[in-house]
Design an enzyme around this catalytic site. Structure first.
Site, short mmCIF file in Angstrom:
data_model
loop_
_atom_site.label_atom_id
_atom_site.label_comp_id
_atom_site.label_asym_id
_atom_site.label_seq_id
_atom_site.Cartn_x
_atom_site.Cartn_y
_atom_site.Cartn_z
N GLY A 156 55.58 -51.01 40.85
CA GLY A 156 56.57 -50.46 41.78
C GLY A 156 57.56 -51.53 42.20
N SER A 157 58.83 -51.14 42.34
CA SER A 157 59.86 -52.12 42.66
C SER A 157 59.64 -52.75 44.03
CB SER A 157 61.25 -51.48 42.60
OG SER A 157 61.34 -50.39 43.51
N ASP A 158 59.04 -52.00 44.96
CA ASP A 158 58.75 -52.57 46.27
C ASP A 158 57.68 -53.65 46.18
OD1 ASP A 158 56.86 -50.66 45.56
OD2 ASP A 158 56.56 -49.92 47.60
N ILE A 195 63.63 -48.05 49.49
CA ILE A 195 63.26 -46.63 49.53
C ILE A 195 61.77 -46.49 49.25
CG2 ILE A 195 63.70 -44.34 48.57
CD1 ILE A 195 66.43 -45.49 47.58
N GLY A 196 61.02 -46.08 50.27
CA GLY A 196 59.58 -45.87 50.12
C GLY A 196 59.24 -44.39 50.18
N ASN A 197 57.99 -44.07 49.96
CA ASN A 197 57.56 -42.67 49.98
C ASN A 197 57.63 -42.06 51.37
OD1 ASN A 197 56.61 -42.03 47.18
ND2 ASN A 197 55.38 -43.86 47.55
N THR A 198 57.43 -42.88 52.40
CA THR A 198 57.43 -42.38 53.78
C THR A 198 58.74 -42.67 54.50
OG1 THR A 198 55.04 -42.72 53.90
CG2 THR A 198 56.20 -42.42 55.98
N ASN A 199 59.27 -43.88 54.32
CA ASN A 199 60.48 -44.30 55.03
C ASN A 199 61.47 -44.97 54.10
OD1 ASN A 199 59.77 -43.65 57.86
ND2 ASN A 199 58.17 -45.19 57.58
N THR A 202 52.84 -46.53 52.51
CA THR A 202 52.17 -45.24 52.34
C THR A 202 50.81 -45.44 51.70
OG1 THR A 202 54.35 -44.22 52.05
CG2 THR A 202 52.43 -42.93 51.40
#
EC number: 2.7.1.33
Length: 257
Positions: free
Chosen positions: A107-109, A6-10, A133
């Protein structure tokens, strides 16, 4: 296994069988979507798979958007009866990764991408560039210590900012443009964003190499990493799925697989 990034854009969904990502689906990040809607998207993806005996037994989630994490947990528990693994900073210790930054919150990503990189490229000094992002340059020592970072706007933010802060300029998408000079407004803006982003990343990489004064194994990941397919003179390893691969490696460590 179901992988959810789960990202800020997609939001990117991935289906993993035998440690291989066999199917992905990307949708826009919209906090008001429900677990039911996400299940509909997943069914669409699963129906495209040519297998009749595939069952989701594990779910792992990386999220930088807390408001979307909640319906994803509901999706996992309600539709699949699975308590998902949510990546957090404590997982760095499990993977023998040290966060040697003043601000320990990562951030986890980013963490998932770094787990993927140190697993695929062991015993190397790494520069892992996450192109989402935001564009994040992560410096990791061969001893698995995250010791430096640079954070800049991503290509999407650059394009969006042009539109938001001007009244008459057209909206554009950040796509590959073959040349920098154009005689139309639309293509001039597209070229400016594309080549401006390429030049920014290349310039920062060169400055990092100058300051570090040592060999760095450079890896790019994230949605915008594909913009660099034709620019491998300074980024030789481009892996859009590095974050998901890191999530698979973490899952295997947690469940001893």
């Amino acid at each position: 296994m179901l992988i959810i990034d789960i990202g800020n854009t997609n939001i990117k969904f991935g289906i993993c069988i035998n440690n291989q990502i066999i199917q992905t689906l990307r949708i826009s990040s919209q906090p008001r979507r429900t677990a039911d809607e996400y299940f509909f998207f997943l069914n669409t993806m699963r129906n495209q798979l040519n297998t009749n005996n595939f069952t989701i037994t594990h779910i792992i989630i990386s999220s930088v958007v807390p408001s979307i994490t909640k319906p994803m947990i509901e999706l996992s528990t309600h539709y699949f009866n699975i308590t998902p693994t949510i990546i957090n900073n404590q997982h760095a210790d499990i993977c023998n990764i040290k966060i040697d930054l003043n601000d320990k919150l990562l951030g986890s990503d980013r963490l998932a991408s770094i787990i993927g990189a140190v697993t695929l490229y062991p015993n190397k000094n790494l520069l892992v560039i996450s192109m989402g992002t935001a564009t994040v340059f992560n410096l990791i020592s061969k001893e698995r210590s995250i010791y430096g970072q640079v954070i800049t706007p991503g290509a999407h933010i650059m394009a969006q900012s042009m539109r938001q802060h001007t009244a008459l300029l057209p909206e554009i998408s950040q796509i590959k443009v073959n040349k920098v000079v154009h005689n139309t407004l639309f293509y001039a803006i597209e070229a400016g964003v594309y080549w401006g982003y390429i030049a920014m990343v290349e310039g920062i990489v060169k400055q990092i190499l100058h300051e570090e004064n040592k060999d760095l194994h450079i890896v790019a990941t994230g949605g915008n990493s594909i913009l660099f397919i034709d620019h491998k003179n300074f980024i030789k390893n481009i892996d859009p799925d590095l974050t998901m691969k890191g999530m698979i490696y973490l899952h295997n460590m947690l469940f001893n697989k």
